[in-house]
Scaffold this motif. Structure first.
Motif, PDB file in Angstrom:
ATOM      1  N   VAL A 266       0.732  -1.134  -0.083  1.00 18.08           N
ATOM      2  CA  VAL A 266      -0.057  -0.098   0.045  1.00 18.08           C
ATOM      3  C   VAL A 266       0.863   1.306  -0.045  1.00 18.08           C
ATOM      4  N   ASN A 267       1.636   1.277   0.759  1.00 17.20           N
ATOM      5  CA  ASN A 267       2.842   2.410   0.814  1.00 17.20           C
ATOM      6  C   ASN A 267       3.554   2.585  -0.511  1.00 17.20           C
ATOM      7  N   LEU A 268       4.142   1.316  -1.079  1.00 12.92           N
ATOM      8  CA  LEU A 268       4.715   1.416  -2.440  1.00 12.92           C
ATOM      9  C   LEU A 268       3.788   2.056  -3.251  1.00 12.92           C
ATOM     10  N   LEU A 269       2.809   1.731  -3.577  1.00 13.97           N
ATOM     11  CA  LEU A 269       1.630   2.090  -4.607  1.00 13.97           C
ATOM     12  C   LEU A 269       0.581   3.177  -4.441  1.00 13.97           C
ATOM     13  N   SER A 270       1.071   3.854  -3.361  1.00 13.92           N
ATOM     14  CA  SER A 270       0.132   5.079  -2.706  1.00 13.92           C
ATOM     15  C   SER A 270      -0.283   6.158  -3.718  1.00 13.92           C
ATOM     16  N   SER A 271       0.943   6.363  -4.266  1.00 11.84           N
ATOM     17  CA  SER A 271       0.977   7.593  -5.348  1.00 11.84           C
ATOM     18  C   SER A 271       0.601   7.063  -6.599  1.00 11.84           C
ATOM     19  N   SER A 272      -0.134   7.661  -7.484  1.00  8.72           N
ATOM     20  CA  SER A 272      -0.548   7.471  -8.762  1.00  8.72           C
ATOM     21  C   SER A 272       0.502   7.475  -9.729  1.00  8.72           C
ATOM     22  N   GLN A 273       1.478   8.182  -9.296  1.00 13.25           N
ATOM     23  CA  GLN A 273       2.776   8.439 -10.236  1.00 13.25           C
ATOM     24  C   GLN A 273       3.488   7.016 -10.081  1.00 13.25           C
ATOM     25  N   SER A 274       3.668   6.388  -8.841  1.00 17.39           N
ATOM     26  CA  SER A 274       4.275   5.294  -8.699  1.00 17.39           C
ATOM     27  C   SER A 274       3.644   3.936  -9.362  1.00 17.39           C
ATOM     28  N   VAL A 275       2.155   4.109  -9.406  1.00 14.74           N
ATOM     29  CA  VAL A 275       1.561   3.110 -10.031  1.00 14.74           C
ATOM     30  C   VAL A 275       1.854   3.128 -11.629  1.00 14.74           C
ATOM     31  N   TRP A 276       1.896   4.509 -12.155  1.00  9.32           N
ATOM     32  CA  TRP A 276       2.123   4.647 -13.537  1.00  9.32           C
ATOM     33  C   TRP A 276       3.486   3.972 -14.085  1.00  9.32           C
ATOM     34  N   GLU A 277       4.425   4.364 -12.947  1.00  9.14           N
ATOM     35  CA  GLU A 277       5.692   3.715 -13.435  1.00  9.14           C
ATOM     36  C   GLU A 277       5.879   2.229 -13.327  1.00  9.14           C
ATOM     37  N   LEU A 278       5.259   1.826 -12.402  1.00  6.15           N
ATOM     38  CA  LEU A 278       5.290   0.035 -12.181  1.00  6.15           C
ATOM     39  C   LEU A 278       4.424  -0.589 -13.117  1.00  6.15           C
ATOM     40  N   LEU A 279       3.447   0.019 -13.440  1.00  4.96           N
ATOM     41  CA  LEU A 279       2.309  -0.613 -14.138  1.00  4.96           C
ATOM     42  C   LEU A 279       1.988   0.055 -15.778  1.00  4.96           C
ATOM     43  N   GLY A 280       2.499   1.143 -16.183  1.00  2.00           N
ATOM     44  CA  GLY A 280       2.125   1.762 -17.248  1.00  2.00           C
ATOM     45  C   GLY A 280       2.785   1.067 -18.308  1.00  2.00           C
ATOM     46  N   ARG A 281       1.895   0.593 -19.399  1.00  2.00           N
ATOM     47  CA  ARG A 281       2.216  -0.104 -20.643  1.00  2.00           C
ATOM     48  C   ARG A 281       2.878  -1.462 -20.258  1.00  2.00           C
ATOM     49  N   GLN A 282       2.423  -1.886 -19.152  1.00  2.00           N
ATOM     50  CA  GLN A 282       2.915  -3.295 -18.682  1.00  2.00           C
ATOM     51  C   GLN A 282       1.593  -4.105 -18.923  1.00  2.00           C
ATOM     52  N   PRO A 283       1.625  -5.168 -19.820  1.00  2.00           N
ATOM     53  CA  PRO A 283       0.367  -5.950 -19.909  1.00  2.00           C
ATOM     54  C   PRO A 283       0.296  -7.074 -18.789  1.00  2.00           C
ATOM     55  N   LEU A 284      -0.567  -7.827 -18.564  1.00  5.69           N
ATOM     56  CA  LEU A 284      -0.675  -9.121 -17.762  1.00  5.69           C
ATOM     57  C   LEU A 284      -0.236 -10.104 -18.645  1.00  5.69           C
ATOM     58  N   ALA A 285       0.227 -11.245 -17.806  1.00  2.80           N
ATOM     59  CA  ALA A 285       0.734 -12.338 -18.409  1.00  2.80           C
ATOM     60  C   ALA A 285      -0.232 -13.146 -19.074  1.00  2.80           C
ATOM     61  N   ASN A 286      -1.333 -13.544 -18.278  1.00  2.00           N
ATOM     62  CA  ASN A 286      -2.420 -14.126 -18.745  1.00  2.00           C
ATOM     63  C   ASN A 286      -1.963 -15.528 -19.447  1.00  2.00           C
ATOM     64  N   LYS A 287      -1.127 -16.271 -18.902  1.00  2.00           N
ATOM     65  CA  LYS A 287      -0.401 -17.415 -19.551  1.00  2.00           C
ATOM     66  C   LYS A 287      -1.660 -18.537 -19.359  1.00  2.00           C
ATOM     67  N   SER A 288      -1.209 -19.420 -20.144  1.00  2.00           N
ATOM     68  CA  SER A 288      -2.326 -20.641 -20.441  1.00  2.00           C
ATOM     69  C   SER A 288      -2.014 -21.637 -19.279  1.00  2.00           C
ATOM     70  N   GLU A 289      -0.723 -21.584 -18.699  1.00  2.52           N
ATOM     71  CA  GLU A 289      -0.410 -22.600 -17.821  1.00  2.52           C
ATOM     72  C   GLU A 289       0.583 -21.964 -16.850  1.00  2.52           C
ATOM     73  N   TYR A 290       0.341 -22.085 -15.505  1.00  3.54           N
ATOM     74  CA  TYR A 290       1.355 -21.530 -14.469  1.00  3.54           C
ATOM     75  C   TYR A 290       1.599 -22.815 -13.466  1.00  3.54           C
ATOM     76  N   THR A 291       2.921 -23.111 -13.133  1.00  2.00           N
ATOM     77  CA  THR A 291       3.317 -23.988 -12.471  1.00  2.00           C
ATOM     78  C   THR A 291       2.944 -23.604 -10.919  1.00  2.00           C
ATOM     79  N   LEU A 292       3.193 -24.739  -9.975  1.00  2.00           N
ATOM     80  CA  LEU A 292       2.630 -24.413  -8.554  1.00  2.00           C
ATOM     81  C   LEU A 292       3.806 -23.551  -7.941  1.00  2.00           C
TER      82      LEU A 292
END
Length: 1302
Positions: free
Chosen positions: A797-823
């Motif tokens: 929560v502290n790390l992602l409190s600022s919208s600017q921080s969220v943009w830097e960590l998530l901006g233009r970063q798609p989700l993996a949505n893999k067809s398979e995940y190992t345990l």
């Protein structure tokens, strides 16, 4: 068995002796004969082996033989009638009856009489044998003593193998009376010696409780002062034995007797203090005897604190008074001659040089009160003597150090011996000084101890005050004499500088002590006198400048680490410079530090300007600049630039240090490299601490060392190292401060901090501690966020409190949505975490989680907190379609999934999803929307809130909208605006407007809405923008062609923001159905206009690439204020763009602004953070200190929350009316009111903040909960008070935002 034969008597005697030997330890511990008798009477209850003793077995058999027949007959007689006594309670009745009849029988009486007579004879016979053995033993010892007249006393009083013949045999009163008579001084030595031998072998409790104890004690004291060592040492032996085995009510008499004896010895012998080349030989009989007596007293002094609280206070008072009376010997008995006398305190100082006894006495309140009372009323001379010794040593210190030039001269040649036997006068003086300093140091840390000052001194005109004492100690430290190397006790911890530093440290740690002793102008002047001298080019009178200045820096840092000490440095002109000009301590310290860094002090040799000294003074500055108020003072000096330059130079130097070559001498190179590495880390650590404040973080970013500093912080953070010796908390606050900005969060990501945080969370959440499960299975979590995961959750929560921080960590970063995940596949970034915990939209993701429900709940809770920031939500919605995903999950979670019909199943996940959907879909303040509960209720309807899987939302989540008056009739503001149309250009118009605004806010705040508010804002902005003095930025010259405006493209985030604004405007009934076109057009106009106001940057930050990435919430707010009037909104905003206030309430306008320097424009840190939030933290510390402390304890920062609120103009936190009042107050009253507004809100929330801090929910509470009950009008007077106190500072700094580093 009625009679006992002679053989039985012998056997009984043997068995009784054997019993007493077995229980010898129990009897020996008895303080008196009565207690020993009680132990024997209750032996069966306390000794588990009682029935195994042969004596007890013998008695049991004897009773059975004597009374067995009687018991059987009585049992038969009583049970012959009926069987009622066979079982149950009747069985106890039968036993009691048989016992009573047996005891009344003739056989019982005869048995008891026989046993009693026999035992009397057995005991008398046994006592006679003991006395014979005792006399025989004494004769043997006497013969041995005569044959070995020079032998030393040993603790063992008997060499017999029989424990019954040891020193715990009881002694009769008659014998003690005889011993007392034998100890009289007129008796022969041999008689007295024999009496002492017998006395030492007797139990001390019997001796001390006898009737003749007073005469016995008097004779013992006389014997104690006898020149014959045999007599005095045996008395000491008895006293020592009594101290160890007697209660305080007894030992106090012995102690006072011992003190009286020592006092009389000093009085009668009149020993002289060694002077010149004379020495004190402790092997001299009279000195040795006194040393032993004082040593015994000192041992008792150190032990008595463990138990005197269990006794009446008068006993303790007697011990304390006798001690203080003895140590005040000089002042009560000293002769008036010129020759200095040897005193008891001199020998005590030799034995207990650091006054451990006094420290123990002063530790507990019970004894401390008595000590201080006696010192105040009767023995103040003792304090004066200690003070006199410190003054004497300080005055003679320089002469003393110059004289002892050859450590191997004179008596010091014997320093290699195992045991010292000779002490010079200077060594005695020094031990007395150390003892006195330790006594005074302990004394002045307590209030009543400080009340003893000022103290009148001989040869001193004025009394010596506390401040004078501290100055004397500091000057002693400046002279820094080396300890005598010949004295093994004078280790480095006993050097004057170490001793003085211990006292100063103790004073620094206690607020009241520091205020009275340290926070005084003479003390600060004395501490900084060498610094001022060096700055003036003079040579300070210091024996070792580098070492002494390092110690001074240590004290200064500890003072600066406290609020009162920091204020002293910052705001009190208590130093006089060369030209009689007074200045602040902080200015002197930072100037000296800069000179050290630049090596610009010609008075100091290059060897003296060490990295240690330089680092010590940087550390002092660090205690100043890691606070908001301290940074304000130090910022003009550019210390951050100087430290950064030194770091860059050191870093390049470390790269040039040659690598050791095989065969060459690598020692120097390795050592040099190590020193350079330590110095480089010191500089990095100092730079890192600029990040403790919002403005300091900007300065750190300007140095270009933020990535290296954050990497260094991460290396220490992973090792769980303390920030510094002066910090009470870890790196949590600093990490949060850094994470609030785009460059900061990028540095955290590149250092590996984000990855480590995600991996740690995943390990706790999914894997757990497997080694613990084997022994104890992990309990099923009952809370949505398990306690084991709470710390990681709050860190995210502290790390992602600022919208600017969220943009830097998530901006233009798609989700993996893999067809398979190992345990065992672990996420390592924030997008991975969202993919695995939040966007759980496939069976593959569900099956990849060990704890699906717990982990997905964690993810939804995190999503809820993230979505509290509207810009963060818009980003995730535009990239990941969060709402569609949640609605789809709700649609799949129904009672009849095959037919896609039925109600949504109520479980923890559906409740969390419903909460998030309502939060992101409904806009409004505390009285405008209703968020559903996350808790289930008992009964038939556990969850009364309607769930949904498609839009629109159920109406129950929106409350009735407020009534907004669009008419301007009957409004005082409208009347004022109408009456002053022609005088808008008058200089006094703005003052009149502010007065009218305050009047209306105080009386009718609800009328300031709708058209009235829009007209007021438009008139005020137009008036200010037309004034040359009020225009801060170049006035806007904007003309856009219709074609270019329509062709402008809005981002998906801006489109979603427009939809959010339209929903809110429709709910408030401020917008018409076709308002979407006007709002879209307004956003396009602003996008084109603001693009001309931005500087071209080469920054690699995501947030600096394509203009302002978030939604323009101020423009949306103004659009709603004007009820969707495009022209009025655009005109107002264009005029607003030239005013200073636009830099703070309009983030989109100031983003990468061309009016800033290139470094600030590219920094990615908005002024609302490094200016507004900075001053919010500064004012909170003074105005609402409890809230400031709560934030510090929680690891969260007020600046983060203020940045969150202000970026989205308090949408979702305040009701619409209060949002309008916020905008209007900042525009009408001045930009600094933005700071005061945040302080007022935090003051309003103080009760909730304190409560949530205690339950570790502060971050989540402030983000998820609206600001209930806050009215701008209720706090306007409070804000005006803040204006009167702080406007000169806050507004002046706001006006300097073009050059924030200066």
């Amino acid at each position: 068995m009625s009679q006992l034969s002679a053989e039985d008597e012998v056997e009984l005697q043997s068995l009784l002796k054997q019993l007493l030997q077995s229980i010898n330890d129990k009897i020996a511990g008895a303080p008196s004969a009565e207690c020993a008798e009680e132990i024997l009477l209750h032996l069966e209850e306390t000794d588990k082996n009682f029935h195994n003793y042969e004596f007890v077995k013998y008695l049991r058999q004897y009773v059975e033989n004597s009374l067995g027949t009687v018991v059987e007959e009585e049992t038969k007689n009583l049970s012959r009638g009926d069987g009622q006594h066979a079982v149950g309670s009747g069985h106890d009745t039968l036993i009691h009856a048989v016992t009573r009849r047996t005891r009344d029988s003739a056989e019982y009486q005869q048995m008891m009489q026989t046993l009693k007579n026999t035992m009397i004879m057995v005991v008398e016979s046994l006592i006679n044998k003991i006395e014979e053995d005792q006399l025989r033993k004494e004769e043997m010892l006497q013969e041995k003593q005569h044959s070995q007249s020079n032998s030393q006393y040993t603790d063992n009083c008997s060499d017999s193998d029989s424990s019954f013949n040891q020193s715990y045999a009881f002694i009769r009163q008659e014998q003690l009376q005889v011993l007392a008579e034998k100890l009289e001084s007129n008796k022969p030595k041999e008689v007295r010696w024999e009496a002492l031998q017998a006395l030492c072998c007797a139990p001390p409790s019997d001796v001390l409780s006898c009737e003749s104890w007073s005469s016995l004690r008097r004779n013992l004291c006389v014997a104690l002062n006898e020149p014959d060592p045999d007599l005095s040492e045996h008395v000491l032996q008895f006293f020592a034995k009594s101290f160890s085995s007697s209660p305080l009510n007894v030992t106090r008499e012995i102690y006072t007797s011992l003190a009286t004896s020592v006092d009389s010895s000093f009085l009668s012998q009149k020993l002289s203090f060694p002077s010149g080349s004379a020495v004190l030989d402790i092997n001299r009989p009279e000195i040795s005897r006194l040393l032993k007596q004082i040593r015994l007293m000192n041992d008792f002094q150190k032990e008595v604190t463990n138990f005197w609280i269990r006794h009446p206070e008068k006993y303790m008072e007697e011990v304390i008074e006798s001690t203080l009376s003895l140590l005040s010997f000089q002042h009560e008995h000293g002769s008036a001659g010129t020759e200095k006398a040897l005193e008891p305190i001199h020998l005590l100082a030799l034995l207990d040089v650091k006054a451990t006894w006094f420290k123990k006495w002063m530790h507990g309140y019970y004894s401390r009160t008595v000590v201080l009372r006696f010192l105040d009323r009767k023995y103040k001379s003792l304090v004066a003597s200690a003070l006199q010794q410190c003054i004497h040593y300080s005055e003679s210190c320089e002469h003393f150090t110059n004289e002892i030039t050859d450590p191997q001269s004179g008596e010091q040649q014997n320093s290699g011996s195992v045991q010292r036997s000779v002490y010079s006068g200077k060594e005695l003086e020094y031990s007395f000084f150390v003892h006195s300093l330790c006594v005074l140091g302990k004394l002045i840390i307590y209030t009543n101890g400080r009340k003893l000052f000022p103290i009148k001194m001989r040869k001193h005109k004025d009394p010596v005050s506390l401040t004078d004492l501290v100055v004397i100690l500091i000057k002693t430290m400046y002279r820094h004499p080396q300890p005598l190397h010949s004295d093994t006790s004078h280790t480095d911890s006993l050097s004057p500088s170490s001793l003085v530093m211990e006292v100063l440290w103790m004073l620094c740690e206690r607020t009241e002590c520091a205020a009275e002793c340290l926070y005084q102008t003479p003390v600060i002047e004395t501490l900084l006198a060498p610094v001022i001298a060096l700055l003036d080019g003079q040579q300070p009178q210091l024996k070792s400048p580098a070492a002494t200045l390092t110690l001074v820096a240590d004290v200064l840092a500890r003072i600066a680490n406290t609020d009162r000490g920091l204020a002293l440095f910052l705001y009190e002109k208590n130093l006089i410079l060369a030209h009689s000009e007074r200045t602040f301590a902080a200015h002197v310290i930072v100037q000296f530090t800069l000179k050290l860094l630049d090596k610009g002090l010609p008075s100091l040799s290059e060897s003296d300007v060490s990295h240690t000294l330089c680092g010590a003074f940087i550390f002092v500055c660090r205690q100043i600049y890691n606070t908001c108020e301290g940074l304000q003072v130090l910022r003009p000096y550019g210390l951050h630039k100087a430290v950064a330059a030194a770091w860059k130079q050191t870093s390049s130097l470390s790269e040039r240090v040659s690598t050791p070559v095989p065969g060459a001498s690598a020692g120097t190179s390795t050592q040099e490299l190590q020193q350079i590495h330590i110095w480089e880390e010191t500089l990095l650590d100092s730079l890192l601490n600029f990040a403790a404040t919002p403005k300091g973080l900007l300065l750190l970013q300007q140095t270009g060392a933020i990535n290296e500093c954050v990497s260094y912080m991460f290396s220490r953070f992973t090792k769980k190292l303390q920030v510094s010796r002066c910090e009470k908390f870890g790196y949590g606050v600093m990490v949060t401060q850094v994470a609030a900005t785009a460059p900061g969060v990028v540095a955290l990501h590149s250092s590996g901090f984000v990855r480590a945080l995600v991996v740690e969370l995943w390990s706790i959440l999914e894997y757990g501690s497997e080694d613990v499960r084997v022994v104890r299975p992990k309990p099923t979590p009952m809370d949505p966020i398990d306690r084991s995961c709470l710390k990681s959750f709050l860190s995210l929560v502290n790390l992602l409190s600022s919208s600017q921080s969220v943009w830097e960590l998530l901006g233009r970063q798609p989700l993996a949505n893999k067809s398979e995940y190992t345990l065992r596949e672990m996420p390592s970034s924030i997008p991975d975490l969202i993919d695995r915990l939040i966007a759980v939209n496939s069976d593959v993701k569900i099956h990849s989680l060990f704890h699906y429900e717990q982990s997905h709940t964690f993810g939804l809770r995190l999503l809820s907190v993230l979505c509290c920031s509207l810009d963060s939500f818009l980003l995730m919605e535009s990239q990941y379609n969060i709402c569609s995903m949640l609605l789809q999950s709700q649609k799949e979670n129904i009672t009849d999934p095959d037919t896609s019909e039925g109600e949504i199943i109520i479980d923890s996940l559906s409740v969390e999803r419903n909460y998030v959907l309502v939060r992101v879909s409904v806009v409004g303040g505390p009285s405008e929307r209703r968020l559903p509960s996350r808790a289930l209720k008992e009964g038939e309807h556990p969850y009364p809130w309607p769930m949904f899987s498609c839009y629109p939302l159920p109406r129950c989540y929106s409350l009735d909208p407020p009534e907004i008056q669009q008419s301007s009739q009957d409004s005082e503001i409208s009347t004022f605006l109408a009456s002053s149309k022609d005088s808008n250009n008058d200089e006094s118009w703005m003052e009149d407007c502010r007065r009218q605004y305050c009047k209306v806010m105080a009386s009718k705040p609800n009328t300031l809405t709708g058209k009235v508010l829009a007209d007021l804002l438009e008139n005020v902005v137009a008036h200010l923008s037309s004034s040359a003095t009020e225009c801060f930025f170049t006035p806007a010259r904007y003309k856009a062609e219709e074609k270019s405006v329509k062709s402008a493209v809005l981002s998906s985030v801006e489109q979603l923001g427009i939809n959010t604004c339209l929903r809110y405007g429709s709910y408030l009934k401020l917008l018409k159905d076709d308002a979407v076109n006007d709002l879209t057009l307004l956003m396009k106009h602003l996008k084109i206009f603001l693009s001309t106001q931005r500087a071209k940057t080469s920054s690699e930050l995501v947030t600096q690439q394509d203009g302002y990435l978030g939604h323009d919430w101020l423009a949306s707010t103004v659009f709603l204020i004007t009820a969707g009037n495009l022209d009025q909104s655009l005109r107002l905003l264009l005029n607003l763009s030239s005013l200073l206030i636009s830099a703070f309430i309009w983030p989109a306008r100031i983003h990468a602004c061309v009016h800033f320097s290139k470094e600030v424009a590219e920094s990615g840190i908005p002024p609302v953070y490094w200016c507004t939030a900075h001053y919010v933290e500064m004012l909170l510390k003074v105005e609402v200190p409890l809230v400031h402390s709560a934030f510090r304890m929680s690891g969260f920062t007020p600046s983060q929350m203020c940045l969150h609120w202000l970026t989205q103009c308090f949408w979702n936190y305040l009701d619409w009316t209060e949002i309008c009042h916020y905008i209007c107050t900042c525009v009408v009253m001045g930009p600094d009111y933005q700071v005061y507004m945040c302080v007022a809100i935090l003051k309003h929330l103080q009760p909730d903040i304190l409560q949530r801090t205690q339950s570790q929910e502060l971050q989540v509470f402030l983000k998820e909960e609206p600001i209930q009950g806050f009215k701008v009008s209720n706090y306007l007077e409070f804000m005006m008070g803040l204006e009167r106190s702080y406007r000169n500072i806050v507004l002046a700094d706001m006006r300097s935002i073009r050059k924030p580093a200066e």
